[in-house]
Design an enzyme around this catalytic site. Structure first.
Site, PDB file in Angstrom:
ATOM      1  N   CYS A  42     -15.048  64.258  -5.346  1.00 24.32           N
ATOM      2  CA  CYS A  42     -14.857  63.037  -6.112  1.00 24.32           C
ATOM      3  C   CYS A  42     -15.170  61.823  -5.251  1.00 24.32           C
ATOM      4  O   CYS A  42     -14.992  61.841  -4.032  1.00 24.32           O
ATOM      5  CB  CYS A  42     -13.416  62.962  -6.618  1.00 24.32           C
ATOM      6  SG  CYS A  42     -13.071  61.514  -7.657  1.00 24.32           S
ATOM      7  N   ASP A  44     -13.555  59.155  -5.083  1.00 21.76           N
ATOM      8  CA  ASP A  44     -12.327  58.416  -4.779  1.00 21.76           C
ATOM      9  C   ASP A  44     -12.320  57.942  -3.327  1.00 21.76           C
ATOM     10  O   ASP A  44     -12.518  58.734  -2.394  1.00 21.76           O
ATOM     11  CB  ASP A  44     -11.110  59.313  -5.048  1.00 21.76           C
ATOM     12  CG  ASP A  44      -9.810  58.539  -5.057  1.00 21.76           C
ATOM     13  OD1 ASP A  44      -9.448  57.953  -4.009  1.00 21.76           O
ATOM     14  OD2 ASP A  44      -9.132  58.523  -6.093  1.00 21.76           O
ATOM     15  N   ARG A  46     -10.052  57.145  -1.382  1.00 20.26           N
ATOM     16  CA  ARG A  46      -8.941  57.588  -0.538  1.00 20.26           C
ATOM     17  C   ARG A  46      -9.204  58.933   0.131  1.00 20.26           C
ATOM     18  O   ARG A  46      -8.384  59.403   0.928  1.00 20.26           O
ATOM     19  CB  ARG A  46      -7.656  57.674  -1.381  1.00 20.26           C
ATOM     20  CG  ARG A  46      -7.203  56.351  -1.957  1.00 20.26           C
ATOM     21  CD  ARG A  46      -6.127  56.534  -3.005  1.00 20.26           C
ATOM     22  NE  ARG A  46      -6.658  57.212  -4.193  1.00 20.26           N
ATOM     23  CZ  ARG A  46      -5.931  57.512  -5.264  1.00 20.26           C
ATOM     24  NH1 ARG A  46      -4.640  57.191  -5.290  1.00 20.26           N
ATOM     25  NH2 ARG A  46      -6.473  58.116  -6.306  1.00 20.26           N
ATOM     26  N   HIS A  98      -9.042  66.477  -6.837  1.00 19.57           N
ATOM     27  CA  HIS A  98      -7.750  66.038  -6.311  1.00 19.57           C
ATOM     28  C   HIS A  98      -6.794  65.757  -7.464  1.00 19.57           C
ATOM     29  O   HIS A  98      -7.209  65.385  -8.564  1.00 19.57           O
ATOM     30  CB  HIS A  98      -7.906  64.804  -5.416  1.00 19.57           C
ATOM     31  CG  HIS A  98      -8.397  63.579  -6.124  1.00 19.57           C
ATOM     32  ND1 HIS A  98      -7.554  62.588  -6.587  1.00 19.57           N
ATOM     33  CD2 HIS A  98      -9.645  63.175  -6.456  1.00 19.57           C
ATOM     34  CE1 HIS A  98      -8.263  61.631  -7.154  1.00 19.57           C
ATOM     35  NE2 HIS A  98      -9.533  61.967  -7.097  1.00 19.57           N
ATOM     36  N   CYS A 101      -6.462  62.532 -10.342  1.00 19.90           N
ATOM     37  CA  CYS A 101      -7.818  61.973 -10.395  1.00 19.90           C
ATOM     38  C   CYS A 101      -7.945  60.960 -11.538  1.00 19.90           C
ATOM     39  O   CYS A 101      -7.622  61.267 -12.693  1.00 19.90           O
ATOM     40  CB  CYS A 101      -8.837  63.100 -10.584  1.00 19.90           C
ATOM     41  SG  CYS A 101     -10.546  62.536 -10.720  1.00 19.90           S
TER      42      CYS A 101
END
Length: 220
Positions: A42, A44, A46, A98, A101
């Site tokens: 992903c 993302d 983080r 994750h 999400c």
């Protein structure tokens, strides 16, 4: 612009530290890359795939998109896979999602965000496909986490169904596809134990997902 200058300064500091630890690091890195892993994850911000599992630059080939989807009409993802499998000869493809999400959540909630709604339609299709299983979970967070897991498993199947991976298996190439999921709250990856390494093991995984749905009244 000051923030960009700050980033460039941090980059110089990082490069200097790397050279202090290993003076020939960048000279070695400039050679041919030879990673054993392709990461499909992903986007993302983080999540930092290579550094979070202790890898250095050059040790992992990476493709990222919203909600770690592998769609058979996505030439970007397929091109990355083809280069990784046919040229770099990676031995492992890791599909990693994750919990929590945002893309999966938007699909589950049917939130309208714009153009990305068309991309997330694939996850909404999964939510409908596994609706009976999701409905068994009373807590919303549990349903969201379950859909995040389902999405990873289904993307493992999608990777295995590509001509890229199928052809690699048919010519005897050692290639395995794994499904992982990440807890942002503790920084730990979990193996969902859905590894496939051949057309036969892919068929077994497909059958396993079908049987699971039939147990709860889906797909009959």
């Amino acid at each position: 612009m000051d923030s960009l200058k700050n980033l460039l300064e941090k980059n110089r500091n990082w490069a200097e530290k790397m050279k202090d630890n290993e003076p020939e690091f960048f000279e070695k890195l400039a050679g041919l890359q030879n990673p054993e892993y392709l990461w499909i994850g992903c986007s993302d911000s983080r999540i930092t795939p290579a550094t979070s599992i202790g890898m250095l630059p050059g040790e992992m080939f990476v493709h990222r998109n919203i909600a770690n989807l592998v769609i058979h009409t996505d030439m970007n993802c397929l091109s990355v896979m083809q280069f990784a499998v046919d040229v770099l000869k990676v031995k492992h493809i890791i599909v990693c999602g994750h919990y929590g999400c945002g893309g999966v959540k938007a699909a589950l909630d049917d939130t309208r965000l714009g153009l990305i709604d068309n991309w997330l339609r694939h996850i909404q299709d999964l939510a409908h496909k596994y609706q009976a299983e999701l409905d068994q979970l009373e807590n919303y967070e549990e349903r969201l986490d379950k859909l995040c897991e389902i999405n990873v498993i289904e993307q493992v199947v999608s990777v295995g169904e590509t001509t890229i991976v199928q052809d690699a298996w048919l010519r005897g190439q050692d290639l395995r596809v794994h499904g992982w999921i990440y807890y942002i709250t503790d920084g730990i990856y979990r193996d969902l134990k859905v590894t496939v390494k051949s057309i036969e093991s892919l068929d077994d995984l497909r059958l396993k997902t079908i049987n699971q749905r039939q147990k709860i009244g889906v797909g009959k």
